[in-house]
Design a protein around this motif. Structure first.
Motif, PDB file in Angstrom:
ATOM      1  N   TYR A  74       2.557  -4.141 -10.890  1.00 22.57           N
ATOM      2  CA  TYR A  74       1.891  -5.441 -11.076  1.00 22.57           C
ATOM      3  C   TYR A  74       0.727  -5.368 -12.070  1.00 22.57           C
ATOM      4  N   LYS A  75       0.776  -4.383 -12.952  1.00 19.46           N
ATOM      5  CA  LYS A  75      -0.242  -4.255 -14.005  1.00 19.46           C
ATOM      6  C   LYS A  75      -0.368  -5.586 -14.769  1.00 19.46           C
ATOM      7  N   GLY A  76      -1.591  -6.002 -15.012  1.00 19.30           N
ATOM      8  CA  GLY A  76      -1.816  -7.228 -15.785  1.00 19.30           C
ATOM      9  C   GLY A  76      -1.724  -8.499 -14.955  1.00 19.30           C
ATOM     10  N   THR A  77      -1.571  -8.346 -13.635  1.00 18.40           N
ATOM     11  CA  THR A  77      -1.523  -9.526 -12.762  1.00 18.40           C
ATOM     12  C   THR A  77      -2.681  -9.446 -11.769  1.00 18.40           C
ATOM     13  N   GLU A  78      -2.767 -10.436 -10.910  1.00 17.18           N
ATOM     14  CA  GLU A  78      -3.795 -10.422  -9.851  1.00 17.18           C
ATOM     15  C   GLU A  78      -3.163 -10.094  -8.499  1.00 17.18           C
ATOM     16  N   ILE A  79      -2.024  -9.410  -8.534  1.00  9.96           N
ATOM     17  CA  ILE A  79      -1.434  -8.923  -7.265  1.00  9.96           C
ATOM     18  C   ILE A  79      -1.895  -7.476  -7.098  1.00  9.96           C
ATOM     19  N   ARG A  80      -2.678  -7.260  -6.050  1.00  5.74           N
ATOM     20  CA  ARG A  80      -3.290  -5.935  -5.827  1.00  5.74           C
ATOM     21  C   ARG A  80      -2.643  -5.265  -4.614  1.00  5.74           C
ATOM     22  N   VAL A  81      -2.471  -3.948  -4.732  1.00  4.23           N
ATOM     23  CA  VAL A  81      -1.838  -3.205  -3.636  1.00  4.23           C
ATOM     24  C   VAL A  81      -2.688  -1.974  -3.334  1.00  4.23           C
ATOM     25  N   ASN A  82      -3.144  -1.853  -2.098  1.00  9.06           N
ATOM     26  CA  ASN A  82      -3.976  -0.716  -1.711  1.00  9.06           C
ATOM     27  C   ASN A  82      -3.523  -0.142  -0.371  1.00  9.06           C
ATOM     28  N   ALA A  83      -4.030   1.046  -0.078  1.00 12.46           N
ATOM     29  CA  ALA A  83      -3.735   1.674   1.208  1.00 12.46           C
ATOM     30  C   ALA A  83      -5.018   1.797   2.012  1.00 12.46           C
ATOM     31  N   LEU A  84      -4.857   1.732   3.317  1.00 16.42           N
ATOM     32  CA  LEU A  84      -5.969   2.029   4.236  1.00 16.42           C
ATOM     33  C   LEU A  84      -5.526   3.219   5.080  1.00 16.42           C
ATOM     34  N   THR A  85      -6.328   4.271   5.045  1.00 13.30           N
ATOM     35  CA  THR A  85      -6.007   5.480   5.805  1.00 13.30           C
ATOM     36  C   THR A  85      -7.005   5.672   6.941  1.00 13.30           C
ATOM     37  N   PRO A  86      -6.599   5.303   8.164  1.00  9.09           N
ATOM     38  CA  PRO A  86      -7.503   5.508   9.299  1.00  9.09           C
ATOM     39  C   PRO A  86      -7.309   6.892   9.923  1.00  9.09           C
ATOM     40  N   GLY A  87      -8.337   7.339  10.609  1.00 15.45           N
ATOM     41  CA  GLY A  87      -8.202   8.502  11.487  1.00 15.45           C
ATOM     42  C   GLY A  87      -7.905   7.994  12.888  1.00 15.45           C
ATOM     43  N   GLY A  88      -7.888   8.885  13.843  1.00 14.65           N
ATOM     44  CA  GLY A  88      -7.485   8.535  15.212  1.00 14.65           C
ATOM     45  C   GLY A  88      -8.439   7.570  15.903  1.00 14.65           C
ATOM     46  N   ALA A  89      -7.866   6.496  16.474  1.00 14.77           N
ATOM     47  CA  ALA A  89      -8.672   5.515  17.215  1.00 14.77           C
ATOM     48  C   ALA A  89      -8.551   5.798  18.713  1.00 14.77           C
ATOM     49  N   PHE A  90      -9.664   5.732  19.394  1.00 16.19           N
ATOM     50  CA  PHE A  90      -9.654   6.015  20.832  1.00 16.19           C
ATOM     51  C   PHE A  90      -8.832   4.962  21.578  1.00 16.19           C
TER      52      PHE A  90
ATOM     53  N   MET B 132     -10.112  -3.420  -7.051  1.00 14.81           N
ATOM     54  CA  MET B 132      -9.484  -2.246  -6.433  1.00 14.81           C
ATOM     55  C   MET B 132      -7.982  -2.455  -6.338  1.00 14.81           C
ATOM     56  N   THR B 133      -7.221  -1.559  -6.937  1.00 13.57           N
ATOM     57  CA  THR B 133      -5.760  -1.586  -6.745  1.00 13.57           C
ATOM     58  C   THR B 133      -5.203  -0.181  -6.959  1.00 13.57           C
ATOM     59  N   GLY B 134      -4.085   0.100  -6.282  1.00 13.49           N
ATOM     60  CA  GLY B 134      -3.457   1.420  -6.386  1.00 13.49           C
ATOM     61  C   GLY B 134      -4.295   2.498  -5.735  1.00 13.49           C
ATOM     62  N   SER B 135      -5.177   2.079  -4.835  1.00 16.05           N
ATOM     63  CA  SER B 135      -6.161   3.011  -4.293  1.00 16.05           C
ATOM     64  C   SER B 135      -5.986   3.190  -2.780  1.00 16.05           C
ATOM     65  N   ASN B 136      -6.749   4.134  -2.249  1.00 11.75           N
ATOM     66  CA  ASN B 136      -6.629   4.458  -0.823  1.00 11.75           C
ATOM     67  C   ASN B 136      -8.017   4.569  -0.200  1.00 11.75           C
ATOM     68  N   LEU B 137      -8.277   3.741   0.772  1.00 12.48           N
ATOM     69  CA  LEU B 137      -9.575   3.783   1.466  1.00 12.48           C
ATOM     70  C   LEU B 137      -9.417   4.643   2.724  1.00 12.48           C
ATOM     71  N   ILE B 138     -10.123   5.771   2.735  1.00 11.24           N
ATOM     72  CA  ILE B 138     -10.010   6.716   3.867  1.00 11.24           C
ATOM     73  C   ILE B 138     -11.182   6.519   4.822  1.00 11.24           C
ATOM     74  N   ILE B 139     -10.853   6.225   6.077  1.00  6.95           N
ATOM     75  CA  ILE B 139     -11.913   6.052   7.086  1.00  6.95           C
ATOM     76  C   ILE B 139     -11.522   6.923   8.273  1.00  6.95           C
ATOM     77  N   ASP B 140     -12.033   8.145   8.282  1.00  8.32           N
ATOM     78  CA  ASP B 140     -11.529   9.115   9.262  1.00  8.32           C
ATOM     79  C   ASP B 140     -12.628   9.961   9.899  1.00  8.32           C
ATOM     80  N   GLY B 141     -13.853   9.461   9.862  1.00  9.55           N
ATOM     81  CA  GLY B 141     -14.955  10.211  10.478  1.00  9.55           C
ATOM     82  C   GLY B 141     -15.187  11.551   9.797  1.00  9.55           C
ATOM     83  N   GLY B 142     -14.555  11.732   8.627  1.00  6.40           N
ATOM     84  CA  GLY B 142     -14.756  12.971   7.871  1.00  6.40           C
ATOM     85  C   GLY B 142     -13.693  14.033   8.136  1.00  6.40           C
TER      86      GLY B 142
END
Ligand SMILES: NC(=O)c1ccc[n+]([C@@H]2O[C@H](COP(=O)([O-])OP(=O)(O)OC[C@H]3O[C@@H](n4cnc5c(N)ncnc54)[C@H](O)[C@@H]3O)[C@@H](O)[C@H]2O)c1
Length: 276
Positions: free
Chosen positions: A205-221, A262-272
């Protein structure tokens, strides 16, 4: 409109969330609903979906609920076509997955998750939901987004720390050191695959306003045993598991204008976990 509303507000945005009946799926639905989004919630499990719907009603949000198995290509196309006839689709959160957990007995009896005993059927069913299911609905939704006048859309794919690093199987031992379960290989394979899918689709989707990202969580209680929590916590920098609600801010960020560059990216939220 305040600065925060401009950046993070989701008023007039219609977002489809898959796996909404799940632990994090419900948190994502609550967070996006509170930020003002109109919600369409999908899950193959009617009961969990209705429970999520009831929780949302409790906070004044009235989502549309749709029972659908995402592995069924025709059903997915039919429901996305119907949804698109009732309004725009501004966002898609791909949260549905087969995620075998030690405590939830997702694996059949006699299937510990160990590699050399692992049934081909389990491997195939995981690939079918975690990759093909995401392909099916993303393809249907992207088709709608491409035709919309706004030309805008966001897709968020739920990955996992186990798609970045191999699982630490030692955290699934009980207090006597007996291995209770092995996180199966297909989970890591599909979550790593989703990262590739995220980058490839974003690039398409280069050149458009359609964005694709990943969210990477760690373990949730989720009512894990104290022994498990202790072992898990020891692997992180923050020294604890996540409270599921701690992922709410991230999903609002990724679906809102706050992440507009932000596009093509990965947001990591895993407490480190993956930083050490
Ligand atoms: N919970 C965690 O600690 C954690 C950690 C890292 C990553 N993740 C990822 O985040 C996402 C959400 O996690 P969760 O805790 O809500 O998972 P969950 O297992 O609680 O829920 C998954 C939901 O997906 C639905 N589903 C499964 N297959 C489906 C199909 N074929 N069609 C439609 N619905 C289907 C299930 O019915 C369920 O409601 C998943 O992709 C998971 O892999 C979760």
């Amino acid at each position: 409109m305040s600065y925060l509303e401009q950046m993070f507000g989701l008023q007039n945005r219609r977002i489809v969330i898959t796996g909404a009946g799940g632990l994090l799926g419900t948190v994502f639905s609550q967070a996006l609903g509170k930020a003002g989004a109109e919600l369409v919630l999908i899950d193959r499990d009617k009961r969990s979906l209705e429970l999520c719907g009831a929780k949302l009603k409790g906070i004044g949000v009235s989502p549309e609920l749709i029972v659908c198995d995402l592995t069924n290509y025709e059903s997915v196309y039919t429901i996305i076509n119907e949804i698109s006839q009732r309004g725009l689709i501004d966002g898609l959160v791909n949260s549905a997955a087969i995620d075998p957990k030690a405590e939830s007995k997702v694996l059949d009896a006699g299937n510990s998750g160990w590699f050399t005993d692992y049934p081909l059927k389990s491997w195939c069913s995981s690939l079918d939901t975690n990759l093909t299911g995401v392909f099916n609905i993303s393809q249907a939704v992207c088709g709608v987004m491409e035709r919309q006048e706004s030309g805008r859309g966001v897709i968020v794919n739920l990955c996992s720390t186990y798609g970045l690093v191999g699982p630490d199987q030692s955290i699934y031992k009980d207090e006597e050191g007996v291995q209770l379960f092995y996180k199966p290989v297909d989970y890591s394979v599909t979550k790593a695959g989703l990262l590739g899918f995220t980058r490839a689709l974003a690039a398409m989707y280069k050149g458009t306003e359609i964005r694709v990202n990943a969210l990477t969580p760690g373990g949730a209680f989720n009512d894990h045993t104290p022994a498990f929590v202790e072992k898990y916590a020891d692997r992180t920098i923050l020294g604890r598991m996540a409270d599921p609600a701690e992922y709410g801010g991230a999903i609002v960020f990724l679906c809102s204008s706050a992440s507009s560059y932000m596009t093509g990216s990965n947001l990591i939220i895993d407490g480190g976990w993956t930083a050490i």
